[in-house]
Design a protein around this motif. Structure first.
Motif, PDB file in Angstrom:
ATOM      1  N   PRO A  50      42.976  46.982  47.572  1.00 21.34           N
ATOM      2  CA  PRO A  50      42.200  46.683  48.785  1.00 21.34           C
ATOM      3  C   PRO A  50      43.102  46.145  49.882  1.00 21.34           C
ATOM      4  O   PRO A  50      44.153  45.558  49.607  1.00 21.34           O
ATOM      5  CB  PRO A  50      41.201  45.628  48.311  1.00 21.34           C
ATOM      6  CG  PRO A  50      41.852  44.975  47.148  1.00 21.34           C
ATOM      7  CD  PRO A  50      42.658  46.047  46.466  1.00 21.34           C
ATOM      8  N   PHE A  92      33.968  42.216  42.729  1.00 20.92           N
ATOM      9  CA  PHE A  92      34.534  42.441  44.059  1.00 20.92           C
ATOM     10  C   PHE A  92      34.005  41.353  44.980  1.00 20.92           C
ATOM     11  O   PHE A  92      32.796  41.107  45.018  1.00 20.92           O
ATOM     12  CB  PHE A  92      34.097  43.798  44.611  1.00 20.92           C
ATOM     13  CG  PHE A  92      34.920  44.972  44.150  1.00 20.92           C
ATOM     14  CD1 PHE A  92      35.389  45.912  45.060  1.00 20.92           C
ATOM     15  CD2 PHE A  92      35.218  45.159  42.804  1.00 20.92           C
ATOM     16  CE1 PHE A  92      36.133  46.993  44.649  1.00 20.92           C
ATOM     17  CE2 PHE A  92      35.960  46.243  42.382  1.00 20.92           C
ATOM     18  CZ  PHE A  92      36.430  47.172  43.314  1.00 20.92           C
ATOM     19  N   LYS A 134      38.841  47.944  52.824  1.00 24.07           N
ATOM     20  CA  LYS A 134      39.888  48.940  52.616  1.00 24.07           C
ATOM     21  C   LYS A 134      40.021  49.806  53.854  1.00 24.07           C
ATOM     22  O   LYS A 134      39.038  50.366  54.344  1.00 24.07           O
ATOM     23  CB  LYS A 134      39.566  49.821  51.401  1.00 24.07           C
ATOM     24  CG  LYS A 134      40.566  50.950  51.163  1.00 24.07           C
ATOM     25  CD  LYS A 134      41.944  50.429  50.821  1.00 24.07           C
ATOM     26  CE  LYS A 134      42.923  51.564  50.580  1.00 24.07           C
ATOM     27  NZ  LYS A 134      44.299  51.077  50.320  1.00 24.07           N
ATOM     28  N   THR A 166      44.458  42.383  42.212  1.00 26.63           N
ATOM     29  CA  THR A 166      45.177  42.537  43.485  1.00 26.63           C
ATOM     30  C   THR A 166      46.531  41.835  43.441  1.00 26.63           C
ATOM     31  O   THR A 166      47.391  42.093  44.289  1.00 26.63           O
ATOM     32  CB  THR A 166      44.348  41.973  44.653  1.00 26.63           C
ATOM     33  OG1 THR A 166      44.117  40.575  44.440  1.00 26.63           O
ATOM     34  CG2 THR A 166      43.014  42.700  44.770  1.00 26.63           C
ATOM     35  N   VAL A 211      35.617  42.651  49.754  1.00 24.04           N
ATOM     36  CA  VAL A 211      36.695  43.640  49.730  1.00 24.04           C
ATOM     37  C   VAL A 211      36.596  44.565  50.938  1.00 24.04           C
ATOM     38  O   VAL A 211      35.521  45.076  51.281  1.00 24.04           O
ATOM     39  CB  VAL A 211      36.645  44.459  48.421  1.00 24.04           C
ATOM     40  CG1 VAL A 211      37.550  45.685  48.509  1.00 24.04           C
ATOM     41  CG2 VAL A 211      37.052  43.582  47.248  1.00 24.04           C
ATOM     42  N   GLY A 229      40.408  40.932  50.497  1.00 28.94           N
ATOM     43  CA  GLY A 229      39.410  40.572  49.498  1.00 28.94           C
ATOM     44  C   GLY A 229      40.007  40.451  48.111  1.00 28.94           C
ATOM     45  O   GLY A 229      41.207  40.631  47.895  1.00 28.94           O
ATOM     46  N   SER A 230      39.155  40.158  47.135  1.00 29.43           N
ATOM     47  CA  SER A 230      39.575  39.918  45.754  1.00 29.43           C
ATOM     48  C   SER A 230      38.869  40.879  44.807  1.00 29.43           C
ATOM     49  O   SER A 230      37.673  41.148  44.952  1.00 29.43           O
ATOM     50  CB  SER A 230      39.243  38.470  45.356  1.00 29.43           C
ATOM     51  OG  SER A 230      39.442  38.258  43.976  1.00 29.43           O
ATOM     52  N   VAL A 231      39.624  41.393  43.838  1.00 28.41           N
ATOM     53  CA  VAL A 231      39.069  42.241  42.777  1.00 28.41           C
ATOM     54  C   VAL A 231      39.442  41.617  41.435  1.00 28.41           C
ATOM     55  O   VAL A 231      40.625  41.573  41.066  1.00 28.41           O
ATOM     56  CB  VAL A 231      39.588  43.687  42.847  1.00 28.41           C
ATOM     57  CG1 VAL A 231      39.026  44.507  41.677  1.00 28.41           C
ATOM     58  CG2 VAL A 231      39.205  44.332  44.177  1.00 28.41           C
ATOM     59  N   SER A 272      30.938  43.342  48.099  1.00 31.96           N
ATOM     60  CA  SER A 272      30.838  42.305  47.068  1.00 31.96           C
ATOM     61  C   SER A 272      29.809  42.720  46.026  1.00 31.96           C
ATOM     62  O   SER A 272      28.688  43.088  46.371  1.00 31.96           O
ATOM     63  CB  SER A 272      30.426  40.959  47.682  1.00 31.96           C
ATOM     64  OG  SER A 272      31.395  40.484  48.597  1.00 31.96           O
ATOM     65  N   LEU A 295      39.475  52.180  43.980  1.00 31.73           N
ATOM     66  CA  LEU A 295      39.751  50.751  43.827  1.00 31.73           C
ATOM     67  C   LEU A 295      39.419  50.289  42.406  1.00 31.73           C
ATOM     68  O   LEU A 295      40.155  49.494  41.810  1.00 31.73           O
ATOM     69  CB  LEU A 295      38.947  49.941  44.839  1.00 31.73           C
ATOM     70  CG  LEU A 295      39.319  50.116  46.316  1.00 31.73           C
ATOM     71  CD1 LEU A 295      38.356  49.307  47.193  1.00 31.73           C
ATOM     72  CD2 LEU A 295      40.753  49.696  46.585  1.00 31.73           C
TER      73      LEU A 295
END
Length: 243
Positions: A54, A4, A9, A67, A7, A57-59, A22, A47
C-alpha cells in the motif's frame, strides 16, 4: 487474521486507486468482493496477495504488519495464500499435472507418488482427467482456468483469493467450482472471491464487500456460505493436498 487500516494505493503520481480501505477478515470467513470494472477489486486482491504494497495505511496478516516485512520474508507468507488470477499465470512449459503439483513440490512435505495421486484426483474432479499431460498453450481458456483453480487449492491455503474464477467456464462447471470454494471454506480456509456475477455472488453467500470508485462502501451482510444445490461433492481434504 487479516486487517486493513486506512489503506490507500496509488500508482506513480496518479490519483489513489484505493482510498481509506479498512476491514477485518476473521479466520475461516467467506467474503464476496463486488463492484464495477475499475472499482479497484484487482488492486485490493494484489494487496492481499502481497504482490503490491500500500501507499499508506497498515496491513496486518497472520500476526504481522506485512507493510514492514523485508522482501526476503514475503515468499513464506505467500505460500500460505492460494490465488486464482484472471490471466491464470500458468507455466507454459509444464503440463497441467506439473502446474498443479508445483505448490506441493515446493512445500516438500509429501513424496512424489502421493503428490501425483492428489493432483490426478483433483484434476479429474474438475473435468481434466484426460488432459493431465497437456500444456497450457494447448488448453482452452476454460480448461486453463480450471488448472489455475486446482493449483490454488491443492495445498489448502490459509487464505484463498479468486479473481473472477468462473468467468471462462459454462454454468455447470461454474457451479462445480463454486462448490469447491464453499467446501474449502467450510474446512477453515479464509476465502475472498471477486466477481461481477451477481448470480454467483448470491449462490456463494458469505459476507459482501462492495467497492466503488476505490472506496469500500459496504462490508458484511449474509452469514456462512450455503451449500451449492445440486453440485457434485469435491474430493475431501484427506484425498488431495494433504489437508
Amino acid at each position: 487474521m487479516i486487517r486493513f487500516e486506512n489503506v490507500g494505493k496509488r500508482y506513480g503520481m496518479g490519483a489513489e486507486v484505493l482510498s481509506d480501505i479498512s476491514f477485518t477478515l476473521e479466520p475461516g470467513s467467506l467474503h464476496v468482493l463486488t463492484g464495477p470494472s475499475g472499482a479497484g477489486k484487482s488492486t485490493l486482491l494484489r494487496l492481499l496477495y502481497l504482490d503490491q504494497r500500500p501507499t499508506r495505511g497498515s496491513v496486518q496478516m497472520f500476526g504481522h504488519d506485512v507493510t514492514r516485512l523485508a522482501r526476503r520474508q514475503l515468499p513464506a507468507f505467500r505460500r500460505r495464500i492460494g490465488v486464482v488470477f484472471q490471466d491464470f499465470q500458468l507455466l507454459d512449459h509444464m503440463s497441467a499435472l506439473d502446474n498443479v503439483a508445483l505448490p506441493l513440490r515446493i512445500a516438500g512435505d509429501l513424496p512424489e507418488e502421493r503428490i501425483q495421486g492428489f493432483v490426478r484426483e483433483l484434476l479429474s474432479w474438475v473435468g481434466l482427467g484426460d488432459r493431465l499431460n497437456a500444456k497450457p498453450p494447448t488448453l482452452s481458456g476454460g480448461e486453463q482456468q480450471r488448472v489455475a483453480i486446482a493449483r490454488a487449492v491443492i495445498g489448502k491455503p490459509d487464505l484463498l483469493l479468486a479473481d473472477e474464477p468462473t468467468g471462462n467456464v459454462d454454468p455447470s462447471m461454474a457451479q462445480r467450482l463454486t462448490r469447491l470454494f464453499v467446501e474449502l471454506n467450510r474446512l477453515g480456509t479464509t476465502t475472498v472471491i471477486a466477481t461481477h456475477d451477481l448470480t454467483l455472488a448470491e449462490s456463494i453467500g458469505g459476507a459482501r464487500m462492495q467497492l466503488a470508485h476505490g472506496q469500500l462502501l459496504a462490508v458484511g451482510g449474509g452469514g456462512g456460505a450455503p451449500r451449492v444445490a445440486g453440485a457434485p461433492v469435491p474430493p475431501q481434504p484427506a484425498d488431495f493436498g494433504g489437508f
